[in-house]
Motif scaffolding. Structure first.
Motif, PDB file in Angstrom:
ATOM      1  N   UNK A 155       0.834  -1.204   0.000  1.00  0.00           N
ATOM      2  CA  UNK A 155       0.000   0.000   0.000  1.00  0.00           C
ATOM      3  C   UNK A 155       0.864   1.248   0.000  1.00  0.00           C
ATOM      4  N   UNK A 156       0.292   2.317  -0.509  1.00  0.00           N
ATOM      5  CA  UNK A 156       0.917   3.630  -0.585  1.00  0.00           C
ATOM      6  C   UNK A 156       0.310   4.481   0.528  1.00  0.00           C
ATOM      7  N   UNK A 157       1.138   5.124   1.336  1.00  0.00           N
ATOM      8  CA  UNK A 157       0.616   5.961   2.418  1.00  0.00           C
ATOM      9  C   UNK A 157       0.425   7.392   1.927  1.00  0.00           C
ATOM     10  N   UNK A 158      -0.787   7.906   2.090  1.00  0.00           N
ATOM     11  CA  UNK A 158      -1.119   9.289   1.750  1.00  0.00           C
ATOM     12  C   UNK A 158      -1.954   9.835   2.905  1.00  0.00           C
ATOM     13  N   UNK A 159      -1.360  10.608   3.803  1.00  0.00           N
ATOM     14  CA  UNK A 159      -2.123  11.118   4.946  1.00  0.00           C
ATOM     15  C   UNK A 159      -3.370  11.869   4.486  1.00  0.00           C
TER      16      UNK A 159
END
Length: 131
Positions: A53-57
């Motif tokens: 997964x890609x973390x994007x706050x």
């Protein structure tokens, strides 16, 4: 009168397709899908995340998606379906609606990371920052 969060969730649920944990578990290697974890960094450190997964706050999402923003992340320019998730699915449902309004093909993971873990799906430690 202002909308309450339940009304906002109901509206988003009517507009955004949700995918089940079972469906996503079968498609984690699909290059046409990008899993986007919008949880707070402390949640990721404490609980881990879905592998790959890609973390994007959540607080940066609009800026990272918009190609005109100085904070734009090229990952969001991909021709892909973005599947957003949070702990329970509420924040990610609202985030997916926003991403959809900004032109992305967006979905929400029904039940979020909590349901992913409860189903015994793999969990990875948070990796360093990624774009």
């Amino acid at each position: 009168m202002a909308k309450g969060f339940r009304q906002m969730l109901d509206e988003a649920d009517a507009l955004v397709a949700s995918v089940s944990v079972e469906e996503m578990a079968q498609r984690t290697d699909d290059p046409a899908l990008v899993m986007v974890d919008i949880r707070d960094p402390r949640e990721l450190e404490r609980e881990g995340m879905i592998p790959g997964a890609f973390h994007a706050p959540r607080g940066m999402l609009e800026f990272w998606i918009d190609p005109e923003s100085p904070y734009h992340k090229p990952r969001f320019a991909q021709d892909a379906v973005f599947v957003f998730y949070c702990a329970s699915g509420w924040r990610s449902l609202l985030a997916a609606r926003l991403a959809q309004e900004m032109g992305l093909k967006a979905r929400s993971l029904r039940g979020g990371f909590s349901e992913w873990k409860a189903a015994g799906q793999p969990v990875a430690a948070r990796e360093g920052k990624r774009d």
